[in-house]
Enzyme design. Structure first.
Site, PDB file in Angstrom:
ATOM      1  N   ARG A 176     -18.847   8.481 -43.936  1.00 13.76           N
ATOM      2  CA  ARG A 176     -17.447   8.948 -43.941  1.00 13.76           C
ATOM      3  C   ARG A 176     -17.323  10.358 -44.520  1.00 13.76           C
ATOM      4  NH1 ARG A 176     -18.223   5.491 -41.291  1.00 13.76           N
ATOM      5  NH2 ARG A 176     -17.422   3.368 -41.323  1.00 13.76           N
ATOM      6  N   SER A 225      -9.548   0.934 -44.436  1.00 13.74           N
ATOM      7  CA  SER A 225     -10.273   0.498 -45.637  1.00 13.74           C
ATOM      8  C   SER A 225      -9.878   1.358 -46.829  1.00 13.74           C
ATOM      9  CB  SER A 225     -11.780   0.621 -45.415  1.00 13.74           C
ATOM     10  OG  SER A 225     -12.169  -0.254 -44.387  1.00 13.74           O
ATOM     11  N   GLU A 295     -11.867   5.105 -50.521  1.00 10.65           N
ATOM     12  CA  GLU A 295     -12.149   5.761 -49.242  1.00 10.65           C
ATOM     13  C   GLU A 295     -10.922   6.593 -48.836  1.00 10.65           C
ATOM     14  OE1 GLU A 295     -14.372   3.645 -46.306  1.00 10.65           O
ATOM     15  OE2 GLU A 295     -13.215   4.494 -44.663  1.00 10.65           O
TER      16      GLU A 295
HETATM   17  C1  LIG Z   1      -5.526   0.406 -38.933  1.00  7.65           C
HETATM   18  C2  LIG Z   1      -6.556   1.411 -39.352  1.00  7.65           C
HETATM   19  C3  LIG Z   1      -7.884   1.206 -39.021  1.00  7.65           C
HETATM   20  C4  LIG Z   1      -8.852   2.135 -39.412  1.00  7.65           C
HETATM   21  N1  LIG Z   1     -10.148   1.908 -39.074  1.00  7.65           N
HETATM   22  C5  LIG Z   1     -11.091   2.829 -39.395  1.00  7.65           C
HETATM   23  C6  LIG Z   1     -12.461   2.636 -39.008  1.00  7.65           C
HETATM   24  O1  LIG Z   1     -12.830   1.654 -38.370  1.00  7.65           O
HETATM   25  N2  LIG Z   1     -13.350   3.594 -39.358  1.00  7.65           N
HETATM   26  C7  LIG Z   1     -12.990   4.710 -40.063  1.00  7.65           C
HETATM   27  O2  LIG Z   1     -13.859   5.560 -40.328  1.00  7.65           O
HETATM   28  N3  LIG Z   1     -11.717   4.892 -40.455  1.00  7.65           N
HETATM   29  C8  LIG Z   1     -10.758   4.002 -40.147  1.00  7.65           C
HETATM   30  N4  LIG Z   1      -9.458   4.189 -40.536  1.00  7.65           N
HETATM   31  C9  LIG Z   1      -9.108   5.333 -41.402  1.00  7.65           C
HETATM   32  C10 LIG Z   1      -8.679   6.611 -40.661  1.00  7.65           C
HETATM   33  O3  LIG Z   1      -8.152   6.314 -39.393  1.00  7.65           O
HETATM   34  C11 LIG Z   1      -9.833   7.602 -40.532  1.00  7.65           C
HETATM   35  O4  LIG Z   1     -10.277   8.009 -41.811  1.00  7.65           O
HETATM   36  C12 LIG Z   1      -9.459   8.844 -39.713  1.00  7.65           C
HETATM   37  O5  LIG Z   1     -10.613   9.568 -39.442  1.00  7.65           O
HETATM   38  C13 LIG Z   1      -8.422   9.755 -40.377  1.00  7.65           C
HETATM   39  O6  LIG Z   1      -7.967  10.681 -39.385  1.00  7.65           O
HETATM   40  P1  LIG Z   1      -6.524  11.329 -39.459  1.00  7.65           P
HETATM   41  O7  LIG Z   1      -6.358  12.210 -38.279  1.00  7.65           O
HETATM   42  O8  LIG Z   1      -5.490  10.307 -39.662  1.00  7.65           O
HETATM   43  O9  LIG Z   1      -6.680  12.252 -40.753  1.00  7.65           O
HETATM   44  P2  LIG Z   1      -5.679  12.343 -42.003  1.00  7.65           P
HETATM   45  O10 LIG Z   1      -5.594  11.021 -42.652  1.00  7.65           O
HETATM   46  O11 LIG Z   1      -4.441  13.025 -41.609  1.00  7.65           O
HETATM   47  O12 LIG Z   1      -6.528  13.325 -42.932  1.00  7.65           O
HETATM   48  C14 LIG Z   1      -7.715  12.877 -43.562  1.00  7.65           C
HETATM   49  C15 LIG Z   1      -8.492  14.107 -44.058  1.00  7.65           C
HETATM   50  O13 LIG Z   1      -9.003  14.804 -42.917  1.00  7.65           O
HETATM   51  C16 LIG Z   1      -8.599  16.173 -43.005  1.00  7.65           C
HETATM   52  N5  LIG Z   1      -8.435  16.696 -41.660  1.00  7.65           N
HETATM   53  C17 LIG Z   1      -7.622  16.228 -40.676  1.00  7.65           C
HETATM   54  N6  LIG Z   1      -7.736  17.007 -39.586  1.00  7.65           N
HETATM   55  C18 LIG Z   1      -8.636  17.983 -39.900  1.00  7.65           C
HETATM   56  C19 LIG Z   1      -9.166  19.106 -39.208  1.00  7.65           C
HETATM   57  N7  LIG Z   1      -8.795  19.405 -37.968  1.00  7.65           N
HETATM   58  N8  LIG Z   1     -10.068  19.892 -39.848  1.00  7.65           N
HETATM   59  C20 LIG Z   1     -10.454  19.629 -41.121  1.00  7.65           C
HETATM   60  N9  LIG Z   1      -9.982  18.589 -41.826  1.00  7.65           N
HETATM   61  C21 LIG Z   1      -9.079  17.788 -41.224  1.00  7.65           C
HETATM   62  C22 LIG Z   1      -7.284  16.145 -43.772  1.00  7.65           C
HETATM   63  O14 LIG Z   1      -7.007  17.428 -44.339  1.00  7.65           O
HETATM   64  C23 LIG Z   1      -7.616  15.117 -44.822  1.00  7.65           C
HETATM   65  O15 LIG Z   1      -8.391  15.695 -45.836  1.00  7.65           O
HETATM   66  C24 LIG Z   1      -8.465   3.277 -40.146  1.00  7.65           C
HETATM   67  C25 LIG Z   1      -7.122   3.490 -40.483  1.00  7.65           C
HETATM   68  C26 LIG Z   1      -6.165   2.559 -40.080  1.00  7.65           C
HETATM   69  C27 LIG Z   1      -4.732   2.813 -40.436  1.00  7.65           C
END
Ligand SMILES: Cc1cc2nc3c(=O)[nH]c(=O)nc-3n(C[C@H](O)[C@H](O)[C@H](O)COP(=O)(O)OP(=O)(O)OC[C@H]3O[C@@H](n4cnc5c(N)ncnc54)[C@H](O)[C@@H]3O)c2cc1C
Length: 302
Positions: A176, A225, A295
């Site tokens: 991650r 998570s 996480e």
């Molecule tokens: C129902 C559910 C299921 C999930 N299942 C999983 C799973 O199976 N596996 C998993 O790994 N995660 C899972 N997640 C967690 C989450 O979806 C991931 O961590 C995802 O990658 C976050 O992406 P986001 O666009 O929402 O980023 P955000 O939550 O908006 O941001 C997270 C971080 O990424 C940074 N970021 C966002 N975009 C960029 C960019 N373009 N450049 C640099 N940094 C950036 C942000 O600044 C922040 O620091 C789940 C979440 C939910 C709600």
């Protein structure tokens, strides 16, 4: 003192795409968080670089907001600038067995595009409500697969405003985590797939989604998570064994379906979620001797 000027400069640059004091509970999957002071939808790398440069001059913190699916935003909100990569920075382009994905694009849309075009490699991501940029930057993964497995190239906007493309293997990845240069952001990723029968891909996705729906509270407001899996074990197993399922603080509750998820059952606040995380973490520490690491990313002052 600088803030009114800064606000004016943002409006001059982005017009109505610059907004102020926007509530983050509507922009995060957990549905908690106070307002973000400056919210900017940028359509080009140049606009992103200009917003960041203005923020630096005004000494205002900045960050990228993806889908907000891994964030725990403080009830006081975020006192800086959140950039959303939109318009041309959220495009998906199919190119000869690869997909060029703008960082602001929806991960579910990418998963679907790959599947209908017979491109295998992202089935595991079905059900993850992220943006491509958030998934790449956080090296999202499931079932032993992760974004870095299919990332051929990443375009970054660097701290000095330069745009630079890196081969996937040039950037170190871990659980991650992606070792991005400081203060950089992901603009675009070129993703590689294996050709396969679309029907087979859909079948695998259906199976994985059914498994997720059975094991995780996918239709509730969560951030996935909450804690990282410690080496060789599962946070969910440890939390369940410590008897935390169903435990609640206010409207924040440890999911009965999956112990490593915390559900917002209505009007949970960030401070209630933090308190519940502390209770869970302490119980697991005293019963299993393991200190769980979050996480989810905490944003703003808690
Ligand atoms: C129902 C559910 C299921 C999930 N299942 C999983 C799973 O199976 N596996 C998993 O790994 N995660 C899972 N997640 C967690 C989450 O979806 C991931 O961590 C995802 O990658 C976050 O992406 P986001 O666009 O929402 O980023 P955000 O939550 O908006 O941001 C997270 C971080 O990424 C940074 N970021 C966002 N975009 C960029 C960019 N373009 N450049 C640099 N940094 C950036 C942000 O600044 C922040 O620091 C789940 C979440 C939910 C709600």
């Amino acid at each position: 003192m600088l803030k009114p000027d800064f606000q004016r400069e943002l409006v001059k640059l982005l017009g109505k795409r610059a907004r102020f004091d926007l509530d983050l509970d509507r922009l995060t999957t957990w549905g908690v968080g106070g307002p973000v002071r400056f919210h900017c939808r940028v359509h080009t790398p140049l606009e992103a670089a200009q917003v960041i440069s203005l923020a630096k001059q005004a000494k205002v913190p900045w960050m990228v907001l993806g889908r907000g699916s891994n964030l725990l935003v403080s009830d006081q909100g975020y006192p800086g600038v959140m950039l959303r990569l939109a318009g041309p920075l959220a495009k998906l382009e199919l190119e000869d067995g690869t997909i060029k994905a703008g960082a602001g694009a929806s991960l579910p849309a990418l998963v679907k595009l790959a599947a209908v075009n017979g491109l295998s490699g992202l089935e595991w991501a079905v059900g993850i409500p992220a943006t491509v940029g958030g998934a790449v930057a956080g090296n999202a993964g499931a079932n032993g697969f992760e974004m870095s497995d299919i990332t051929d190239q990443i375009s970054l906007l660097l701290e000095n405003g330069e745009i630079k493309a890196f081969k996937g293997q040039e950037i170190k990845s871990g659980y991650r985590h992606l070792d991005l240069p400081a203060q950089s952001l992901v603009l675009e990723a070129l993703l590689e797939f294996k050709p396969d029968d679309p029907a087979m891909i859909h079948r695998r996705m259906k199976r994985l989604l059914e498994r997720r729906l059975g094991a995780q509270p996918l239709i509730k407001r969560t951030a996935g998570s909450v804690f990282k899996n410690p080496p060789g074990d599962y946070a969910g197993r440890l939390i369940e064994q410590a008897g935390c399922k169903g435990l609640s603080v206010g409207d924040a509750m440890v999911s009965v379906r999956h112990a490593n998820f915390i559900e917002n059952r209505g009007k949970a606040t960030a401070s209630q979620i933090i308190e519940l995380m502390q209770v869970v973490s302490d119980r697991v520490k005293s019963q299993a001797g393991v200190r769980l690491q979050p996480e989810v990313e905490v944003v703003g002052r808690v």
